[in-house]
Write a protein that holds these residues in place. Structure first.
Motif, short mmCIF file in Angstrom:
data_model
loop_
_atom_site.label_atom_id
_atom_site.label_comp_id
_atom_site.label_asym_id
_atom_site.label_seq_id
_atom_site.Cartn_x
_atom_site.Cartn_y
_atom_site.Cartn_z
N PRO A 20 3.86 19.09 -47.89
CA PRO A 20 4.19 19.54 -46.54
C PRO A 20 2.95 19.89 -45.72
O PRO A 20 2.00 20.47 -46.23
CB PRO A 20 5.01 20.81 -46.78
N LEU A 71 6.67 22.14 -43.20
CA LEU A 71 6.86 23.14 -44.25
C LEU A 71 8.26 23.78 -44.21
O LEU A 71 8.91 23.88 -45.27
CB LEU A 71 5.78 24.21 -44.17
N PRO A 72 8.78 24.19 -43.05
CA PRO A 72 10.14 24.78 -43.05
C PRO A 72 11.21 23.80 -43.55
O PRO A 72 12.18 24.22 -44.21
CB PRO A 72 10.37 25.13 -41.57
N TYR A 73 11.04 22.52 -43.25
CA TYR A 73 11.99 21.51 -43.73
C TYR A 73 12.00 21.47 -45.26
O TYR A 73 13.07 21.49 -45.88
CB TYR A 73 11.59 20.14 -43.16
N TRP A 74 10.81 21.45 -45.86
CA TRP A 74 10.73 21.35 -47.33
C TRP A 74 11.12 22.65 -48.01
O TRP A 74 11.67 22.65 -49.11
CB TRP A 74 9.32 20.90 -47.74
N GLN A 75 10.83 23.79 -47.37
CA GLN A 75 11.26 25.07 -47.95
C GLN A 75 12.79 25.15 -47.99
O GLN A 75 13.37 25.61 -48.97
CB GLN A 75 10.68 26.23 -47.13
N ALA A 76 13.44 24.69 -46.92
CA ALA A 76 14.91 24.68 -46.90
C ALA A 76 15.44 23.71 -47.96
O ALA A 76 16.40 24.03 -48.67
CB ALA A 76 15.41 24.29 -45.51
N ARG A 106 14.15 22.93 -50.72
CA ARG A 106 14.02 23.55 -52.04
C ARG A 106 15.22 24.43 -52.35
O ARG A 106 15.62 24.58 -53.50
CB ARG A 106 12.71 24.37 -52.13
N GLU A 107 15.79 25.02 -51.29
CA GLU A 107 16.99 25.87 -51.44
C GLU A 107 18.27 25.07 -51.24
O GLU A 107 19.34 25.64 -51.02
CB GLU A 107 16.91 27.02 -50.43
N GLU A 127 9.48 23.66 -57.78
CA GLU A 127 8.92 23.92 -56.45
C GLU A 127 9.39 22.96 -55.37
O GLU A 127 9.16 23.23 -54.18
CB GLU A 127 7.39 23.84 -56.52
N ALA A 128 9.98 21.85 -55.74
CA ALA A 128 10.28 20.84 -54.73
C ALA A 128 11.60 20.14 -55.01
O ALA A 128 11.91 19.81 -56.16
CB ALA A 128 9.15 19.80 -54.66
#
Ligand SMILES: [Zn+2]
Length: 139
Positions: free
Chosen positions: A12, A17-22, A24-25, A127-128
């Motif tokens: 990211p 980064l916010p796209y990939w953090q979401a 991950r969840e 993590e991903a």
């Protein structure tokens, strides 16, 4: 049988980064413009519709349809050797943006344009996770 080599992990940037953090969840979250109220993808520093730099990452439905697709039969990366043939597709979300992704949970020859699909997440590691799509209503 050999272990499947994991997919390459996303790297990211500040805009994605916010796209990939979401992801991950196991949530699909895209930038939505505060000015024109349209979603877009991929994430960028300003809205491609009106050029506003005011936006927020907000959840989307995860529902869409296959806009176009192609089946890969050749191995371009070792991580995909166990996956061929696989489908690379543009999925058009109900909210409008189109995502480049894979269609899973269906034989490649059965994928059709306009087919309703829904997001599903594949965990690469702790993590991903990667958003993929499957036929809507399957599980
Ligand atoms: Zn806008």
């Amino acid at each position: 049988m050999s272990d499947i080599i994991p997919r390459p992990k996303p790297r990211p940037g500040p805009e994605s980064l916010p796209y990939w953090q979401a992801a991950r969840e196991h949530r699909l979250s895209l930038p939505k413009c505060d000015n024109c109220e349209k979603f877009w993808f991929p994430p960028s520093a300003s809205c491609p519709h009106c050029l506003s730099s005011q936006f927020s990452f907000l959840p989307v439905s995860g529902f869409g349809k296959v806009f176009s697709h192609v089946t890969f039969h050749r191995v371009y990366r070792a991580a995909f050797a166990e996956r061929v043939p696989y489908v690379v597709a543009l999925v058009e979300l109900e909210e409008g943006p189109r995502l480049l992704t894979n269609i899973v949970g269906i034989k490649p020859e059965d994928v059709t344009c306009e087919m309703p699909v829904e997001v599903v997440f594949e965990d690469i590691d702790a993590e991903a996770s990667i958003p993929l799509f499957r036929p809507r209503g399957s599980c």
